[in-house]
Design a protein around this motif. Structure first.
Motif, short mmCIF file in Angstrom:
data_model
loop_
_atom_site.label_atom_id
_atom_site.label_comp_id
_atom_site.label_asym_id
_atom_site.label_seq_id
_atom_site.Cartn_x
_atom_site.Cartn_y
_atom_site.Cartn_z
N VAL A 107 0.74 -1.28 0.09
CA VAL A 107 0.21 0.18 -0.08
C VAL A 107 1.13 1.17 -0.15
CG1 VAL A 107 -1.69 1.28 1.47
CG2 VAL A 107 -1.82 -1.18 1.24
N LEU A 108 1.88 1.18 0.97
CA LEU A 108 2.73 2.53 0.84
C LEU A 108 3.88 2.70 -0.34
CD1 LEU A 108 4.18 1.73 4.41
CD2 LEU A 108 2.62 3.54 3.84
N ILE A 109 4.09 1.60 -1.17
CA ILE A 109 4.62 1.56 -2.40
C ILE A 109 3.43 2.24 -3.36
CG2 ILE A 109 5.60 0.38 -4.22
CD1 ILE A 109 6.90 -1.56 -2.23
N LEU A 114 1.64 6.33 -6.79
CA LEU A 114 0.69 7.30 -7.10
C LEU A 114 0.86 8.84 -7.09
CD1 LEU A 114 -2.36 7.61 -7.97
CD2 LEU A 114 -3.07 7.59 -5.62
N MET A 115 1.74 8.99 -6.13
CA MET A 115 2.18 10.46 -5.76
C MET A 115 3.33 10.94 -6.92
SD MET A 115 0.65 11.83 -3.52
CE MET A 115 1.48 13.07 -3.46
N VAL A 116 3.98 9.83 -7.36
CA VAL A 116 4.98 10.18 -8.62
C VAL A 116 4.24 10.43 -9.70
CG1 VAL A 116 6.70 9.29 -9.94
CG2 VAL A 116 6.93 8.92 -7.28
N LEU A 117 3.20 9.93 -9.81
CA LEU A 117 2.34 9.75 -11.10
C LEU A 117 1.47 11.30 -11.29
CD1 LEU A 117 0.92 6.26 -11.85
CD2 LEU A 117 2.53 7.62 -13.02
N PHE A 157 8.00 5.19 6.57
CA PHE A 157 8.73 4.42 5.10
C PHE A 157 9.35 5.32 4.37
CE2 PHE A 157 7.29 2.69 0.76
CZ PHE A 157 8.39 1.59 0.84
N GLY A 158 8.72 6.48 4.07
CA GLY A 158 9.70 7.43 3.24
C GLY A 158 9.38 7.48 1.67
N ALA A 159 8.82 6.34 0.88
CA ALA A 159 8.92 6.52 -0.42
C ALA A 159 7.85 7.54 -0.76
CB ALA A 159 8.06 5.27 -1.09
N ALA A 160 8.50 8.57 -1.75
CA ALA A 160 7.86 9.89 -2.32
C ALA A 160 7.53 10.79 -1.38
CB ALA A 160 6.57 9.25 -3.07
#
Length: 253
Positions: A107-109, A114-117, A157-160
């Protein structure tokens, strides 16, 4: 120490993540899946990755130091939110069961991807708002709790994290995107740094991984600060999204 080819791959992933974090803010979607691919347990991978990327965040902030001029009061105010949020996120990672993290990672990934998109749309909306705004207005109060919430996410977590921060700062603060990107790099460095300190004391850390990612991310951050504005954003975003989707599929299948 990891085997030579594995170490080289982690080092290169650190370089890519450092550059991406400085320019966009989603480098974890490169390093974290790389570590998982080499069989590193998810929580250990997340902790070691977080500590390793902290020096890269500092390096990126230094690379954008010119854009920080005149923003000391803003940075100090928001830094407190990032500090508290980073500690809370790190503690949540450590006190919640490892199974919970492994369950929520896809979910976090997905949130990160989604945020990058959505980042181009966010940037266009922010730029449009900026053109429509007249004069300089004080920063709205809601940016502090929003920065705090982003810090919790980043500590866990930290992604994006950087992409989310740019959305918060860009919508709320009347500044150019480059100057906001400089603030973003400082706040991300604080979150990664304080979470890293918590992890150093109580978590299971793979220090070889930390060293490789740290060296790579410092170099990558300087490259990102110097040349990142020249990179084709579509190609960069495509790589991040593909890596994130592959990592997410690996967890789900």
């Amino acid at each position: 120490m990891p085997p030579l080819l594995e170490a080289a791959a982690i080092l290169l992933a650190g370089v890519a993540a450092g550059g991406i974090n400085t320019v966009v803010g989603s480098g974890t979607l490169i390093t974290f899946p790389t570590l998982l691919a080499f069989g590193v347990p998810p929580v250990t991978a997340n902790v070691s990755n977080n500590i390793g990327l902290a020096p890269g965040s500092v390096s990126g902030a230094i690379g954008y130091r010119r854009e920080l001029a005149g923003q000391r009061a803003r940075v100090l105010r928001l830094a407190s939110a990032s500090l508290i949020g980073g500690v809370v996120g790190a503690v949540l990672l450590l006190v919640l069961p490892a199974d919970a993290f492994e369950t929520v990672v896809p979910v976090l990934i997905g949130v990160g991807v989604l945020m990058v998109l959505l980042q181009p749309r966010i940037s266009r909306a922010v730029a449009s708002r900026r053109r429509a705004a007249a004069g300089v207005r004080p920063d709205p109060r809601w940016t502090w709790p929003a920065t705090l919430a982003t810090g919790v996410y980043g500590g866990y977590f930290g992604a994006a994290q950087g992409v989310i921060l740019m959305g918060v700062l860009g919508i709320g603060i009347d500044e150019s995107l480059q100057r906001l990107n400089a603030v973003k790099n400082v706040l991300a460095a604080i979150v990664n740094g304080v979470a890293g300190l918590v992890f150093v004391v109580v978590a299971d850390v793979d220090w070889w991984i930390v060293l490789l990612i740290a060296v790579g991310s410092v170099v990558g951050a300087q490259l990102g600060a110097a040349f990142g504005r020249r990179l084709p954003p579509t190609a960069l975003r495509a790589v991040i999204v593909v890596v994130g989707l592959v990592a997410m599929a690996g967890f789900l299948l």
